[in-house]
Design an enzyme around this catalytic site. Structure first.
Site, PDB file in Angstrom:
ATOM      1  N   PHE A 122      62.391  18.536  37.152  1.00 43.96           N
ATOM      2  CA  PHE A 122      62.739  17.205  36.218  1.00 43.96           C
ATOM      3  C   PHE A 122      64.247  17.999  35.721  1.00 43.96           C
ATOM      4  O   PHE A 122      64.155  17.650  34.237  1.00 43.96           O
ATOM      5  CB  PHE A 122      61.987  16.352  35.472  1.00 43.96           C
ATOM      6  CG  PHE A 122      60.920  15.786  36.427  1.00 43.96           C
ATOM      7  CD1 PHE A 122      61.105  14.553  37.898  1.00 43.96           C
ATOM      8  CD2 PHE A 122      58.966  16.078  36.801  1.00 43.96           C
ATOM      9  CE1 PHE A 122      60.207  14.328  37.814  1.00 43.96           C
ATOM     10  CE2 PHE A 122      58.315  15.299  37.272  1.00 43.96           C
ATOM     11  CZ  PHE A 122      58.889  14.570  37.644  1.00 43.96           C
ATOM     12  N   LEU A 123      64.703  18.779  36.211  1.00 45.63           N
ATOM     13  CA  LEU A 123      65.566  19.343  35.030  1.00 45.63           C
ATOM     14  C   LEU A 123      66.891  18.898  34.943  1.00 45.63           C
ATOM     15  O   LEU A 123      68.013  18.379  36.248  1.00 45.63           O
ATOM     16  CB  LEU A 123      65.122  20.747  35.835  1.00 45.63           C
ATOM     17  CG  LEU A 123      64.234  22.006  35.905  1.00 45.63           C
ATOM     18  CD1 LEU A 123      64.771  23.006  36.590  1.00 45.63           C
ATOM     19  CD2 LEU A 123      63.782  21.965  34.259  1.00 45.63           C
ATOM     20  N   LYS A 176      79.579  16.255  34.958  1.00 42.99           N
ATOM     21  CA  LYS A 176      79.343  15.892  33.817  1.00 42.99           C
ATOM     22  C   LYS A 176      79.637  17.185  32.473  1.00 42.99           C
ATOM     23  O   LYS A 176      79.567  18.221  33.204  1.00 42.99           O
ATOM     24  CB  LYS A 176      77.753  15.605  34.219  1.00 42.99           C
ATOM     25  CG  LYS A 176      77.504  16.582  34.208  1.00 42.99           C
ATOM     26  CD  LYS A 176      75.125  16.190  33.349  1.00 42.99           C
ATOM     27  CE  LYS A 176      74.376  17.201  33.513  1.00 42.99           C
ATOM     28  NZ  LYS A 176      73.017  17.182  33.418  1.00 42.99           N
ATOM     29  N   ASP A 232      65.732  36.153  46.686  1.00 41.92           N
ATOM     30  CA  ASP A 232      67.237  34.992  46.867  1.00 41.92           C
ATOM     31  C   ASP A 232      67.888  36.267  48.788  1.00 41.92           C
ATOM     32  O   ASP A 232      67.685  37.398  48.300  1.00 41.92           O
ATOM     33  CB  ASP A 232      68.491  35.270  46.293  1.00 41.92           C
ATOM     34  CG  ASP A 232      69.112  34.515  46.746  1.00 41.92           C
ATOM     35  OD1 ASP A 232      69.146  32.937  45.720  1.00 41.92           O
ATOM     36  OD2 ASP A 232      69.883  34.527  47.383  1.00 41.92           O
ATOM     37  N   LEU A 271      72.217   4.410  29.950  1.00 46.15           N
ATOM     38  CA  LEU A 271      72.762   2.893  29.978  1.00 46.15           C
ATOM     39  C   LEU A 271      74.723   3.404  29.328  1.00 46.15           C
ATOM     40  O   LEU A 271      74.881   2.474  28.388  1.00 46.15           O
ATOM     41  CB  LEU A 271      72.170   1.837  29.053  1.00 46.15           C
ATOM     42  CG  LEU A 271      70.838   1.192  29.841  1.00 46.15           C
ATOM     43  CD1 LEU A 271      70.430   0.632  29.075  1.00 46.15           C
ATOM     44  CD2 LEU A 271      71.776   1.042  30.863  1.00 46.15           C
ATOM     45  N   GLU A 315      71.106  19.348  34.688  1.00 44.44           N
ATOM     46  CA  GLU A 315      71.693  20.765  34.980  1.00 44.44           C
ATOM     47  C   GLU A 315      72.699  20.829  33.417  1.00 44.44           C
ATOM     48  O   GLU A 315      73.069  19.180  32.944  1.00 44.44           O
ATOM     49  CB  GLU A 315      72.464  20.887  36.842  1.00 44.44           C
ATOM     50  CG  GLU A 315      72.253  20.384  37.127  1.00 44.44           C
ATOM     51  CD  GLU A 315      73.578  20.807  38.340  1.00 44.44           C
ATOM     52  OE1 GLU A 315      74.613  22.093  38.396  1.00 44.44           O
ATOM     53  OE2 GLU A 315      72.929  20.327  39.314  1.00 44.44           O
ATOM     54  N   CYS A 317      72.185  15.834  42.646  1.00 48.34           N
ATOM     55  CA  CYS A 317      69.918  15.022  43.314  1.00 48.34           C
ATOM     56  C   CYS A 317      70.067  13.518  43.605  1.00 48.34           C
ATOM     57  O   CYS A 317      69.602  13.272  44.097  1.00 48.34           O
ATOM     58  CB  CYS A 317      69.363  15.342  41.344  1.00 48.34           C
ATOM     59  SG  CYS A 317      69.286  16.999  41.050  1.00 48.34           S
TER      60      CYS A 317
END
Length: 437
Positions: free
Chosen positions: A150-151, A323, A33, A248, A153, A258
């Site tokens: 396909f992660l 979320k 980094d 849903l 959080e 994302c």
């Protein structure tokens, strides 16, 4: 499985999770980094982000010697057999993905890669990026492979170690197989394809999920007008295996790092080849409208029905992150709704279990407090914007005594309506009838 020497460039959600998880699978991983202070913290095992299980995995990797951290990408790549690009690809001004950081890193390290190294794009990138990366590297002895993540959080570690599928794409099939072998221990279904198809998979999946969310939000609004119950409607839909039950549940709109970025990027990709993706454009528009609709709904219950009637009205807000399970505020629908409420003059005190102290994005918008009861004291109503499990355990008798009003607007249908109702507080959800007191 053959243990590989791997360099991971970038230590955000994707990079740090990728590095720590690959180390846990037995590979030797160095994460790089540009932020020296962050690298120093990671070397001490200090993980800044809220991500279940990640700190423990980093600690285990450090203790085993399989995981290390360095400052700067050039320091990491020299002996690596595979180099994972996990750098930011934010939304550009035209809605597409900004690849400036990707291209900068490639120019910095391309000539330093070992012979037969595989360069893996893990960041979400538009179709054609692998070809662009190969063009920048200009080395026949370095293969470029797309391996989209396909992660989710809040559950990134679980998602990495228990994947629904592994997608690997390259025009060099041998290199693609080498990357796929990294995950052999996970025994997940693997899709081996070309680079362009692999790059499109992530956008295609996320945009379909965004479409499902926009669809169920609109369906919930129909339910409110026709007296139907969205919980029963979606329960009936869940039973259909061809529909599926994920994504849903209605809410204040989708957001995060994302879906907003990926929907705009796919729309831009479509426009660039002359495809009018009207459906996706409508999904993006519907999501923006959903946030406005939440403000109108709050005005209906706490004001006179017009958002302007919220001027001077005190509201207690529960939840700000996009979320539960994460401290991420990027493109949070909760934060958008709070900002709209403040613009209409509402006085807001907010609580979120993942947030503490100063939060610059709340300046002039809401006062952040450290306790949910403090947030609702003297408020005309409560607004639930994030589905944190602890909100289901609140003492509603105590909350009712502290409120000036007697209303809760549950934009996630997260609470058991009977609990506030038993305390004399009217519950208002999305697409559901309010039960009688």
């Amino acid at each position: 499985m053959t243990a590989r020497r791997i360099a991971v460039l970038g230590t955000g959600y994707v990079g740090l999770t990728t590095g720590a998880c690959l180390a846990s699978l037995g590979h030797r991983v160095v994460c790089a980094d540009v932020d020296a202070a962050k690298v120093a913290r990671l070397e001490r095992g200090e993980v800044d982000m809220l991500e279940s299980g990640l700190a423990e995995l980093v600690a285990d990797g450090l203790a085993s010697g399989r995981l290390g951290f360095v400052v700067g990408s050039p320091t990491a790549v020299g002996e690596a057999e595979m180099v994972f690009l996990c750098v930011p690809t934010p939304m550009a001004s035209d809605g597409g993905a900004d690849l400036a950081v990707v291209e900068s890193v490639i120019r910095e390290v391309g000539h330093l890669l070992s012979s037969e190294c595989v360069l893996v794009t893990k960041s979400t990138v538009p179709v054609g990026t692998s070809a662009r990366v190969a063009e920048l590297v200009r080395r026949d002895d370095v293969a470029v492979v797309s391996n989209p993540e396909f992660l989710r959080e809040g559950s990134a570690v679980h998602d990495f170690l228990h994947p629904d599928r592994i997608v690997v794409g390259s025009n060099d099939h041998a290199a693609a197989r080498r990357v796929a072998e990294l995950y052999a221990e996970l025994e997940a279904p693997t899709v081996l394809t070309d680079a362009a198809s692999a790059e499109l998979v992530k956008y295609a999946a996320n945009c379909l999920l965004a479409t499902k969310l926009a669809y169920v939000n609109a369906l919930a609004e129909v339910c409110e007008h026709r007296g139907a119950d969205i919980a029963d409607v979606t329960a009936g839909m869940d039973s259909d295996r061809e529909v599926g039950r994920s994504f849903l549940r209605p809410g204040p709109g989708w957001g995060g790092s994302c879906l907003p970025k990926d929907t705009h990027a796919l729309l831009r990709i479509s426009e660039s080849v002359g495809v009018d993706f009207a459906l996706l454009r409508a999904v993006i528009s519907a999501n923006a409208r959903q946030r406005e609709r939440m403000v109108t709904k709050i005005a209906d219950t706490c004001g006179t029905g017009d958002p302007g009637s919220l001027s001077g009205v005190r509201l207690g807000v529960l939840g700000l992150t996009f979320k539960a399970g994460t401290d991420d505020l990027r493109d949070s629908p909760a934060l958008s709704v709070v900002s709209l409420l403040a613009r209409h003059g509402a006085e807001l005190r907010a609580y979120d279990p993942a947030l503490r102290g100063d939060e610059p994005r709340l300046e002039g918008v809401a006062t952040l407090v450290d306790d949910p009861y403090q947030a609702v004291k003297g408020a005309a109503g409560i607004v639930v914007l994030t589905e944190w499990p602890e909100f289901r355990e609140l003492d509603w008798s105590r909350l009712a005594a502290m409120l000036d009003g007697s209303v809760v607007v549950d934009t996630r249908n997260h609470l058991d309506p009977r609990q506030p109702q038993a305390a004399g507080v009217s519950w208002h959800g999305l697409g559901r009838p309010s039960p009688p007191r």
